[in-house]
Scaffold this motif. Structure first.
Motif, PDB file in Angstrom:
ATOM      1  N   MET A 153       0.822  -1.212   0.000  1.00 32.27           N
ATOM      2  CA  MET A 153       0.000   0.000   0.000  1.00 32.27           C
ATOM      3  C   MET A 153       0.852   1.257   0.000  1.00 32.27           C
ATOM      4  N   SER A 154       2.001   1.223   0.683  1.00 32.42           N
ATOM      5  CA  SER A 154       2.757   2.467   0.833  1.00 32.42           C
ATOM      6  C   SER A 154       3.730   2.682  -0.322  1.00 32.42           C
ATOM      7  N   ASP A 155       4.211   1.600  -0.935  1.00 37.99           N
ATOM      8  CA  ASP A 155       5.191   1.769  -2.010  1.00 37.99           C
ATOM      9  C   ASP A 155       4.636   2.568  -3.174  1.00 37.99           C
ATOM     10  N   GLU A 156       3.353   2.344  -3.490  1.00 38.64           N
ATOM     11  CA  GLU A 156       2.839   2.949  -4.716  1.00 38.64           C
ATOM     12  C   GLU A 156       2.753   4.472  -4.608  1.00 38.64           C
ATOM     13  N   ALA A 157       2.679   5.001  -3.368  1.00 38.24           N
ATOM     14  CA  ALA A 157       2.577   6.458  -3.261  1.00 38.24           C
ATOM     15  C   ALA A 157       3.679   7.039  -2.390  1.00 38.24           C
ATOM     16  N   ASP A 158       4.587   6.198  -1.921  1.00 33.89           N
ATOM     17  CA  ASP A 158       5.643   6.634  -1.022  1.00 33.89           C
ATOM     18  C   ASP A 158       5.075   7.331   0.216  1.00 33.89           C
ATOM     19  N   SER A 159       3.938   6.839   0.671  1.00 31.46           N
ATOM     20  CA  SER A 159       3.364   7.403   1.888  1.00 31.46           C
ATOM     21  C   SER A 159       2.785   6.257   2.689  1.00 31.46           C
ATOM     22  N   ASP A 160       2.954   6.309   3.979  1.00 35.79           N
ATOM     23  CA  ASP A 160       2.384   5.233   4.785  1.00 35.79           C
ATOM     24  C   ASP A 160       1.298   5.794   5.704  1.00 35.79           C
ATOM     25  N   ASP A 161       0.658   6.868   5.235  1.00 35.00           N
ATOM     26  CA  ASP A 161      -0.436   7.411   6.032  1.00 35.00           C
ATOM     27  C   ASP A 161      -1.574   6.396   6.095  1.00 35.00           C
ATOM     28  N   ILE A 162      -2.271   6.436   7.212  1.00 32.99           N
ATOM     29  CA  ILE A 162      -3.313   5.437   7.430  1.00 32.99           C
ATOM     30  C   ILE A 162      -4.405   5.526   6.367  1.00 32.99           C
ATOM     31  N   SER A 163      -4.551   6.717   5.763  1.00 38.66           N
ATOM     32  CA  SER A 163      -5.604   6.878   4.760  1.00 38.66           C
ATOM     33  C   SER A 163      -5.278   6.133   3.467  1.00 38.66           C
ATOM     34  N   LEU A 174      -1.027  -7.991  -6.204  1.00 40.87           N
ATOM     35  CA  LEU A 174       0.014  -8.249  -5.223  1.00 40.87           C
ATOM     36  C   LEU A 174       1.129  -9.041  -5.907  1.00 40.87           C
ATOM     37  N   PRO A 175       2.376  -8.558  -5.835  1.00 40.41           N
ATOM     38  CA  PRO A 175       3.459  -9.331  -6.445  1.00 40.41           C
ATOM     39  C   PRO A 175       3.635 -10.685  -5.740  1.00 40.41           C
ATOM     40  N   ILE A 176       4.342 -11.560  -6.410  1.00 39.41           N
ATOM     41  CA  ILE A 176       4.396 -12.961  -5.996  1.00 39.41           C
ATOM     42  C   ILE A 176       4.942 -13.144  -4.576  1.00 39.41           C
ATOM     43  N   GLY A 177       6.034 -12.427  -4.261  1.00 37.11           N
ATOM     44  CA  GLY A 177       6.637 -12.600  -2.937  1.00 37.11           C
ATOM     45  C   GLY A 177       5.669 -12.195  -1.834  1.00 37.11           C
ATOM     46  N   LEU A 178       5.038 -11.051  -2.033  1.00 34.63           N
ATOM     47  CA  LEU A 178       4.107 -10.566  -1.016  1.00 34.63           C
ATOM     48  C   LEU A 178       2.899 -11.493  -0.905  1.00 34.63           C
ATOM     49  N   THR A 179       2.421 -11.982  -2.068  1.00 32.33           N
ATOM     50  CA  THR A 179       1.287 -12.907  -2.031  1.00 32.33           C
ATOM     51  C   THR A 179       1.627 -14.111  -1.161  1.00 32.33           C
ATOM     52  N   LEU A 180       2.826 -14.627  -1.383  1.00 38.24           N
ATOM     53  CA  LEU A 180       3.256 -15.803  -0.616  1.00 38.24           C
ATOM     54  C   LEU A 180       3.215 -15.494   0.882  1.00 38.24           C
ATOM     55  N   ILE A 181       3.766 -14.328   1.255  1.00 43.02           N
ATOM     56  CA  ILE A 181       3.789 -13.969   2.677  1.00 43.02           C
ATOM     57  C   ILE A 181       2.378 -13.856   3.231  1.00 43.02           C
ATOM     58  N   VAL A 182       1.531 -13.123   2.489  1.00 41.22           N
ATOM     59  CA  VAL A 182       0.177 -12.881   3.004  1.00 41.22           C
ATOM     60  C   VAL A 182      -0.563 -14.206   3.172  1.00 41.22           C
ATOM     61  N   VAL A 183      -0.452 -15.076   2.181  1.00 38.56           N
ATOM     62  CA  VAL A 183      -1.161 -16.356   2.265  1.00 38.56           C
ATOM     63  C   VAL A 183      -0.638 -17.184   3.442  1.00 38.56           C
ATOM     64  N   VAL A 184       0.678 -17.323   3.511  1.00 41.32           N
ATOM     65  CA  VAL A 184       1.257 -18.141   4.588  1.00 41.32           C
ATOM     66  C   VAL A 184       0.897 -17.568   5.953  1.00 41.32           C
ATOM     67  N   CYS A 185       1.056 -16.259   6.100  1.00 44.97           N
ATOM     68  CA  CYS A 185       0.819 -15.645   7.406  1.00 44.97           C
ATOM     69  C   CYS A 185      -0.659 -15.714   7.794  1.00 44.97           C
ATOM     70  N   ALA A 186      -1.546 -15.465   6.817  1.00 43.22           N
ATOM     71  CA  ALA A 186      -2.973 -15.484   7.150  1.00 43.22           C
ATOM     72  C   ALA A 186      -3.393 -16.891   7.542  1.00 43.22           C
ATOM     73  N   LEU A 187      -2.972 -17.871   6.754  1.00 39.55           N
ATOM     74  CA  LEU A 187      -3.338 -19.251   7.093  1.00 39.55           C
ATOM     75  C   LEU A 187      -2.757 -19.641   8.446  1.00 39.55           C
ATOM     76  N   GLY A 188      -1.502 -19.266   8.660  1.00 42.38           N
ATOM     77  CA  GLY A 188      -0.858 -19.604   9.938  1.00 42.38           C
ATOM     78  C   GLY A 188      -1.575 -18.954  11.106  1.00 42.38           C
ATOM     79  N   THR A 189      -1.910 -17.671  10.943  1.00 38.64           N
ATOM     80  CA  THR A 189      -2.581 -16.962  12.034  1.00 38.64           C
ATOM     81  C   THR A 189      -3.894 -17.648  12.389  1.00 38.64           C
ATOM     82  N   LEU A 190      -4.650 -18.038  11.351  1.00 41.42           N
ATOM     83  CA  LEU A 190      -5.933 -18.690  11.630  1.00 41.42           C
ATOM     84  C   LEU A 190      -5.722 -20.099  12.170  1.00 41.42           C
TER      85      LEU A 190
END
Lengths: 502, 508
Positions: free
Chosen positions: A365-375, A462-478
């Motif tokens: 979310m932050s890379d595309e605009a170089d901002s990490d504001d919550i909005s 979502l690029p491949i690396g991030l997809t992998l992280i999100v999937v693994v982490c979400a499944l693991g968390t649940l």
């Protein structure tokens, strides 16, 4: 030391470390010899593979007996194995983040990214396995120095430079305090071997010496508070987290913190558990220090959660959240119940999963605009429902809502605090009260994701690396939230770290 | 019926709806509304089936489920069953009644959800999740499971209010989250202390360990009287927030006004009742001695709730606010009944939870219908409904009558029994409390007469009366209210055994 004795050591127990060193060396050479205009992103994949192999090697070492080599400076015990697995998993995920890291101005030093991270990881691993103050310190510094460079890797960014400078200065001060504490210990016991120190410390029945030992304890603890970012050494966290590249932030918040807790546990328990003291428990310096640790834990939870309420920058918010989480883990340490190490390990596992997941989405979310504001998160649900739900899982877990690993982890720590006699009711109450406070800012992100309209409507890929992280982490968390028995079963192999003090 | 999966099926059947909804295209409004409604039916059918079987003498113990789930600390010096949280579902008469209430209101609220204007997919998924949470709370056999289901309702409600609510919805969602978060947190402390010191969170085992001197040896760490007292007070506060007891009531006002009416039906009809249920189950079940000591205070709190709610309801301009304060006031009667500490009072309290569930759901259903047409619920802007919408106005009047306790309707039975109980133990307090009943009549009549009679105001003049879809739930609820009012045995019978057991625990 002759060649003969050198060869007699069971070097096999260091296989994971050797794999990491090897990969780092190869990568630095490849980076050096590669033409300047070649894309260096694949290096992160190679590093990832190296870490994955080291992870498998560590799993292979689990059945191995508790061994120590090099004059007991390197110990492979259950504690080391369990924590190394966390570190390696965290390292692997950071490298995946690094692979897909695309700052707006481009990244000139992508090669360094991979092998410096490996070096930092190596330092963290050595720390968890060291049986001697010297190796411990070397590991700690390897971790620290690599991290300093990593933080400042975006050379042209003002924020990154500020962050790096702050990190170095704060790190220097905390290292000095740690060393100062160690010097007292060395002065009192005349040895740097942790186990010999423990034996010598038991003989310190003189009140004067006990006083100095207590001072050493506090110096060590406060110095190490830097690595785990707890009060009083937490101030660097938001600035550094904000200025550092996101993969490094994630690395600092998980791997570096895990290593920090490993040292705190290893050093303080081994040395001080049986040392006589003058405080409320005369048989154990550690127990007599319980109140101070509990106080710092409480202060950490309060500071982290209260200040997080005001943050607009997601990285700063996660920084304060990471301070708060360190506070929760410290509760587990302060309680000193018999589930202490188990519960801390589980907490760090849950924290690894939920934090990496959140950072992966934040990075996108932050890379595309170089901002990490919550909005930046506004209307995420419209743009990508799946990503919104995944982020929801991580946030619920961070907030400690049932059904996620975060809840089970908190529950473990909480139980530990109430299990002892007398129970730590105040500490438990602070923990639960600050957890409710944390709902405000975690659910504030929900408000952005689900309730607010999107500022841009472009769909998110979502690029491949991030997809992998999100999937693994979400499944693991649940998974660990619903069937935590899996993690307990795995943890059962370590037999509650019974060989910790042997 | 003998299948050990019966309760799991009952609790988790809305999950099927959630899955189906997930694969429905976003734009299929009708399909989603139908799916949302149909998914509430399996639980309703199963719970009604269990209810009537129970009336015919079926033993609910056969339905109990017990499966291994989590073992928190696996140490050689602990026994096999220490620090184990099992997946345990079991019900008795009381929980069965609450489950029937929850599944019934869920089905009706799903019909009332036709007024939802946007994002039906997310709405119905969360709605069904909320239903799972509500059903699970009443079926849970141990405290940890109870807590988990409770948190499910918390998260689902936060989104339902914050996304589909009125103008100040986000604030209402936050206030819901924080108040209930604090309540849950306090509850969690109690659960964790008990679990950490007794090694179990199973209700039956805990009861045994706390009261049977022989079983006390199994405790991991002692639970002395002082600690019990603190735990009981903590429980009182935790459920006092959810019920709500007066100083903790601010959040329900916002929720009543801001949440979509269909959600408020469940909120006022079921979620508030979790507070009462928790007080009965845990307060009386685990700490009867402390409960006895506090019974007078609880009765006083009940009177305060009753009078305070009634008084403030009288001065509101918004019909939703009238109903919100009326909820506060009516929950006071639950407390009065519990504080009476005798069988009549207990029965009155439970009757009141069920009766208020039906009545508040009915009134909010009507609020939804009204708001849909007039876009307002302010008393000043409504008037003359009887001419434009005779059916709606009539039902509104009937609902108000039930709420103020007209004989022949459920409100009368419950209020009468609760006060009857209190008159036996604390006649003076009860006498003061009866003032509240008069005030209830005053504020409800003021509000409802304002709306139904008088000159037609701008909002209501051309409004159409309710459609068939809207009328079905209205008449179902009215029928139930009258049925309980005329034939209270339908409730009294299934509750009998549960009340007996609680009275035994209280030693009365």
């Amino acid at each position: 030391m002759s060649m003969h004795t050198l060869l007699r050591y069971e070097w096999g127990v260091m296989t994971p470390e050797f794999i990491i060193i090897g990969t780092a060396l190869i990568l630095s050479l490849v980076d050096l010899l590669m033409p300047d205009d070649k894309d260096r992103r694949p290096l992160a994949w190679i590093a990832f593979v190296g870490v994955a192999i080291a992870f498998v090697a560590t799993i292979g070492l689990i059945p191995a007996e508790t061994t120590s080599i090099l004059h007991d400076t390197f110990r492979l015990d259950a504690f080391g194995k369990a924590f190394k697995l966390l570190l390696l998993a965290g390292g692997a995920l950071s490298l995946l983040l690094a692979f897909d890291y695309r700052p707006k101005e481009g990244l000139k030093h992508r090669g360094e990214f991979s092998y410096l991270m490996l070096c930092a990881l190596l330092g963290a691993m050595i720390v968890t396995s060291s049986g001697d103050l010297i190796t411990l310190f070397v590991g700690l510094e390897l971790l620290s120095i690599s991290s300093y460079i990593l933080v400042g890797l975006r050379k042209t960014s003002v924020q990154a430079n500020e962050a790096a400078l702050k990190y170095v200065i704060n790190g220097g001060i905390s290292t000095a305090m740690t060393l100062f504490g160690m010097s007292y210990i060395f002065g009192l016991t005349g040895t740097t071997n942790i186990k010999e120190i423990a034996v010598e410390a038991q003989k310190l029945t003189d009140g004067e010496y006990q006083y100095i030992l207590a001072l050493a304890f506090l110096l060590l603890f406060v110095g190490l508070a830097f690595k785990i970012s707890t009060v009083p050494f937490h101030m660097w966290t938001p600035d550094v987290y904000q200025g550092a590249p996101t993969p490094v932030t994630a690395f600092l918040s998980v791997v570096s913190k895990t290593a920090g807790f490993a040292i705190v546990l290893r050093l303080l328990i081994t040395i001080f558990a049986a040392a006589p003291a003058r405080g409320k428990d005369t048989s154990s310096m550690l127990l007599s220090m319980q109140d101070y640790i509990a106080f710092l834990a409480g202060a950490t939870m309060i500071v982290g959660n209260i200040v997080a309420l005001k943050q607009r920058s997601m990285k700063r918010l996660l920084a304060y959240s990471s301070i708060a989480h360190a506070g929760y883990v410290l509760v587990g340490f302060a309680a000193m119940s018999w589930v202490m190490i188990d519960s801390i390990w589980f907490y760090l596992l849950a924290y690894l999963l939920m934090n990496f997941g959140a950072f992966a989405i934040l990075q996108r979310m932050s890379d595309e605009a170089d901002s990490d504001d919550i909005s930046r998160f506004a209307g995420l649900y419209q743009r990508s429902p799946l990503l919104a739900v995944a982020m929801g899982v991580f946030l619920l877990s961070l907030a400690g809502i049932p059904g996620t690993a975060g809840f089970i982890a908190k529950w473990n720590i909480f139980l530990g605090a109430l299990m002892t006699e007398p129970g730590h009711y105040v500490l438990a109450a602070v923990m639960i009260a600050t957890t409710v406070i944390s709902y405000v800012y975690y659910f504030g992100i929900f408000v952005q994701i689900f309730f607010r309209p999107a500022a841009e409507t472009s769909s998110l890929r979502l690029p491949i690396g991030l997809t992998l992280i999100v999937v693994v982490c979400a499944l693991g968390t649940l998974l660990f939230g619903v069937v935590p028995g899996l993690a307990y079963h795995f943890l059962g192999q370590f037999e509650h770290f019974g060989d910790f003090l042997q | 019926m003998n299948g050990p999966y019966f309760l799991s099926l009952l609790v988790f059947s809305p999950l099927l709806g959630i899955l189906l909804l997930a694969f429905t295209p976003k734009t299929q409004e009708r399909t989603m509304k139908w799916l949302g409604f149909l998914s509430t039916l399996p639980s309703l059918i199963l719970s009604l089936f269990a209810f009537f079987q129970y009336l015919r003498g079926y033993r609910l113990e056969h339905l109990a489920e017990k499966r291994d789930w989590i073992r928190f600390a696996d140490f050689p010096f602990l026994t096999e069953s220490t620090f184990v949280v099992r997946y345990e579902l079991n019900i008795d008469g009381l929980s069965l009644v609450m489950i029937v209430l929850a599944s019934l209101l869920a089905a009706l609220a799903a019909i009332a959800s036709i007024h939802i204007k946007k994002e039906w997919k997310g709405y119905f998924m969360l709605f069904l999740l909320l239903e799972i949470g509500m059903l699970g709370v009443f079926a849970a056999g141990n405290m940890v499971l109870f807590f988990i289901f409770l948190e499910v309702t918390l998260v689902a409600m936060f989104f339902l209010i914050g996304k589909w609510g009125g103008f100040a919805r986000e604030r209402a969602a936050y206030s819901y989250l924080l108040y209930n978060g604090v309540g849950s947190a306090i509850l969690l402390i109690v659960i964790a202390v008990l679990f950490a010191r007794a090694g179990t969170s199973n209700m039956e085992l805990l009861k045994e360990m706390l009261h049977n001197p022989a079983a006390r040896a199994q405790l991991i760490a002692p639970i002395p009287d002082g600690l019990r007292l603190s735990l009981f007070i903590a429980l009182l506060i935790a459920f006092g927030i959810k019920l709500p007891i007066v100083p903790f009531h601010r959040w329900i006002l916002r929720v009543h006004v801001q949440a979509p009416p269909a959600v408020v039906m469940l909120h006022a009809g079921v979620l508030l009742k979790i507070g009462a249920y928790g007080l009965i189950r845990f307060g009386i079940g685990l700490f009867p001695d402390q409960f006895r000591d506090f019974s007078f205070l609880i009765a006083i709190l009940g009177i305060v709730n009753l009078l305070y709610g009634a008084f403030l309801a009288f001065i509101q301009d918004d019909f939703k606010m009238v109903l919100a304060y009326s909820s506060v006031s009516h929950m006071g009667i639950v407390l009065i009944g519990l504080g009476a500490l005798n069988e009549a009072g207990m029965q009155g309290a439970i009757f009141q939870t069920v009766s208020h569930g039906f009545i508040s759901a009915l009134l909010f259903l009507l609020v939804g219908i009204l708001y849909e047409r007039t876009n307002t619920t302010e008393l000043d802007r409504l008037g003359g409904l009887a001419k434009a919408m005779p059916l709606t106005a009539g039902s509104l009047l009937a609902g108000a009558m039930a709420s103020l306790g007209l004989p022949g309707m459920s409100g009368f039975v419950s209020e009468f029994t609760a006060f009857f109980g209190l008159f036996q133990t604390a006649p003076i307090v009860a006498a003061i409390g009866t003032l509240g009943i008069i005030m209830t009549a005053v504020y409800l009549l003021r509000a409802v007469l304002n709306m139904t009679f008088g000159a037609s105001k701008s909002g209501a003049a051309q409004a159409l009366d309710m459609s068939v879809t809207e009328a079905v739930p209205v008449f179902v609820l009215l029928a139930l209210i009258i049925m309980v009012g005329v034939y209270p045995r339908i409730l009294a019978e299934p509750l009998q055994a549960a009340i007996k057991m609680m009275m035994n625990g209280l030693g009365a």
